[in-house]
Design a protein around this motif. Structure first.
Motif, short mmCIF file in Angstrom:
data_model
loop_
_atom_site.label_atom_id
_atom_site.label_comp_id
_atom_site.label_asym_id
_atom_site.label_seq_id
_atom_site.Cartn_x
_atom_site.Cartn_y
_atom_site.Cartn_z
N ILE A 343 0.85 -1.19 0.00
CA ILE A 343 0.00 0.00 0.00
C ILE A 343 0.88 1.24 0.00
N ALA A 344 0.80 2.01 -1.11
CA ALA A 344 1.54 3.26 -1.20
C ALA A 344 0.58 4.40 -0.89
N THR A 345 1.13 5.46 -0.30
CA THR A 345 0.24 6.53 0.14
C THR A 345 0.68 7.89 -0.39
N ILE A 346 -0.31 8.78 -0.62
CA ILE A 346 -0.02 10.17 -0.96
C ILE A 346 -0.83 11.03 0.01
N GLY A 347 -0.13 11.84 0.81
CA GLY A 347 -0.82 12.73 1.76
C GLY A 347 -1.19 12.00 3.05
N GLY A 373 7.41 7.54 4.91
CA GLY A 373 7.03 8.86 4.39
C GLY A 373 7.72 9.17 3.07
N ARG A 374 7.97 8.15 2.25
CA ARG A 374 8.65 8.35 0.96
C ARG A 374 7.70 8.90 -0.10
N ASN A 375 8.27 9.44 -1.16
CA ASN A 375 7.41 9.87 -2.28
C ASN A 375 6.95 8.65 -3.07
N LEU A 376 5.94 8.85 -3.90
CA LEU A 376 5.27 7.72 -4.54
C LEU A 376 6.24 6.86 -5.35
N SER A 377 7.11 7.52 -6.11
CA SER A 377 7.98 6.74 -6.98
C SER A 377 8.93 5.84 -6.15
#
Lengths: 434, 434
Positions: A343-347, A373-377
């Protein structure tokens, strides 16, 4: 920085994943033969080994005095422990029993290819049956588990003999110091023919006897035919009994379809002192490696340990040579880990991720999520490293419409799905790795 | 007769079958959280433990000199081994890593209920993340695996605290010998309040300090509410950071549905020296047993072992207390073995049995057969003892018509079937145990 001890091993998850596949294949094969798993301690009283394990093993013991003043030892082999359990709990058991275990063992040896100071060793044993069918079961199980791992008759050879046969043969030659000759024969493969003959002369064997022994040891061949040959060449009550039992084993192994794997080889004696009848070894055909494993009958050990007479037959197979042989044939499993979903998260979507995690895991999916807390990529890169089959992107914007994005990480196919949908019915959207 | 060493255990097949179910449930739960299995040696250099494991563990080591003159030890806990591997192979790894293992451990202690000299201990750890979400993952995993085994919130309580919170609190009271106080607090549950207060007075704490400590340690309660209370009562940069992280853990555990399991309990400190932040313990609600397990953050151990700074959080759960608790709740699995089929024979039918055995086992059925030459009624008795689901009777007379008899050992239903039929298509006639 600390180092691990020489001859011991660490396994990272990818290495472990491959090993787990191998061990679980082995357990499956063995359980198909009706063997049940047992477990015994890694430490035992020193005397358990000093009785009958043979000098070589005693020299290699990790033995020491514990804080209570007892001499104890890390177990160098499983058999003494299993026989100890058998004797102490015989009254609870219904014989015959078929037991297996894959203990961790320790021997202080010089570490080298296929030989470690700490290793695993599959042990299977049948206790309580003198019948040659028990021998057949054990040998068949050895062959079947190797076949299930991907080996065939072009890779492995099962060399079978019987210590009683050799003993009868030596008696026929007028030789009575049977145990001494046996120890020399056990060393034969590691030395030249000349040295071997000299060793025999050294224990007072004459020229004729030595030549007869050499000829006998070389009479290797098709199992059933060899037995028939021996039955013509040698007579007498003792040898007839041995031949009767060997013939039954040979016949059954043929009936079971294992003819191409087996050879009669009278030079097989096995090092351990406690063998009493049939003995066998499994080797790679090219003889690149030491014996993959060996075993045989040891009908007297329970009595020596203070119990009733309980006939026994079994073998032990170490994991080190097995791994070498599997790698050589390219059948060692791929060393990789896998999960069902990352599960990747944004925000700030933590509440939704919490709900997803609980639901998916309660439905037995293997799920991981970002905790950095990494960026999506970077999250996607990491998901691929974990061997994730699918990726679920949970982003603040999508969530305004109640949606999340599901991506198949193999095909790259992506679709928007409802958050509540995957929370309430995960199996509609995901499939499991295993 | 030989005995096993005190504090060690043997497991017969029926006992082992129950334990295997428990361990496989645990592995499943842990893998659903994305933890991968690793493996490390049972023996390590002694120094691995002398650094940071704490006095209690050092006193209980099975340590000795090996034949090469090195001081080595049986492992008393897994964490030092795992951190050793982590440091030595950090370059191969993509952080964060989530690892688990169920090692056999040894401690020379006085054997008693829930405490053995040789035991298994599940260890799970997350390395490489300072984020409170890592703490949440670890605590959630602890709760989920217990639920999967059959426990619920009426059975278990997860008591959580943070060592930094206690440290900040003590600093606020003007107390600087933090480690000394911590050691006393760790002993608090085993002694009376009066003895505890005397111990604190013994390390030069005054009356007011002692009472404030006692009050603080008793401020146990609902996790999120307690944190909010603390955030009002205590200010300052240090404590705010701790409160921020504890609040996030509490909030996430609530969002995941684990609110009823968790309590904030500032008296939890954990014995091991290496914990640096959040610490937790799991107890049975009735407090009949010692702690089922404990864990927490240990962010400095990798550096102490000569590596980079690698934050870490994890726990260890021993099998002895778990078994006691499961037995008390009657959720320990039934101790019985099972196979799919037992082949009973009448007369000389060995060729046919050989074919059956090979075919059925090649089709992955668990099959056993008579190897004792017993009469039919004794073979059937034995089949029942093996937990066989079905019985196949192969008799000379039936075979004349090409038939064998298949009996369901649960229902007693019997039918004549064709020998060739079951050899060529076993799945048409039999179902598997698992």
């Amino acid at each position: 920085m600390f180092e691990r001890l020489r001859g011991t091993r660490d396994f990272l998850p990818n290495e472990m994943a491959a090993r787990k596949k191998v061990f679980s294949s082995i357990k499956k094969s063995v359980e198909e033969f009706g063997f049940f798993e047992t477990d015994t301690p890694g430490i035992e009283l020193f005397e358990l080994y000093s009785i009958k394990s043979g000098e070589e093993i005693i020299d290699e013991l990790y033995a020491f005095e514990d804080k209570g003043g007892r001499m104890i030892s890390l177990r160098p082999e499983l058999t003494p422990s299993v026989v100890r359990v058998l004797v102490s709990r015989a009254k609870e058991l219904s014989f015959p029993v078929k037991w297996y275990s894959i203990p961790r063992l320790w021997r202080y040896e010089r570490p080298q290819s296929g030989r470690l100071r700490e290793f695993y060793q599959l042990n299977i044993d049948i206790f309580g049956s003198e019948d040659p069918r028990a021998d057949t079961e054990v040998i068949s199980c050895a062959i079947k588990l190797l076949c299930d791992l991907g080996f065939d008759e072009s890779d492995i050879e099962v060399r079978i003999s019987d210590r009683r046969m050799l003993q009868e043969f030596l008696l026929n030659l007028g030789i009575t110091n049977y145990q001494d000759v046996l120890k020399k024969i056990d060393k034969r493969e590691k030395i030249s023919e000349r040295d071997f003959k000299e060793m025999l002369a050294g224990i007072s064997l004459d020229h004729t006897q030595i030549n007869e022994i050499e000829e006998f040891l070389n009479s290797k061949g098709d199992f059933l035919k060899s037995i028939e040959g021996l039955s013509c060449a040698y007579q007498g009550e003792g040898i007839s009994k041995v031949i009767f039992s060997l013939r039954k084993i040979a016949q059954s192994l043929n009936d079971r379809g294992y003819e191409k794997f087996i050879t009669f080889d009278p030079s097989i004696v096995r090092g351990l002192d406690y063998y009493t009848g049939m003995v066998f070894e499994v080797h790679d055909r090219k003889r690149e490696f030491r014996a993959l494993f060996g075993g045989g009958r040891y009908d007297n050990l329970a009595e020596l340990f203070g119990g009733e007479h309980i006939p026994a037959v079994g073998f032990g197979m170490g994991d080190a040579v097995l791994e070498l042989m599997m790698r050589r044939k390219n059948i060692w499993p791929e060393e990789k880990v896998e999960i069902d979903l990352f599960i990747a998260t944004i925000g700030d979507v933590e509440k939704e991720v919490s709900k997803l995690l609980t639901s998916l895991r309660n439905n037995n999916f293997k799920v991981d999520c970002d905790i950095m807390g990494r960026n999506l990529s970077n999250q996607i890169k990491f998901a691929n490293k974990l061997g994730a089959k699918s990726l679920l992107i949970v982003g603040e914007r999508d969530l305004n419409e109640g949606n999340v994005t599901l991506r198949d990480l193999e095909s790259g196919k992506e679709s928007k799905i409802s958050l509540n949908g995957i929370i309430s019915e995960p199996s509609k959207y995901l499939t499991k790795v295993l």
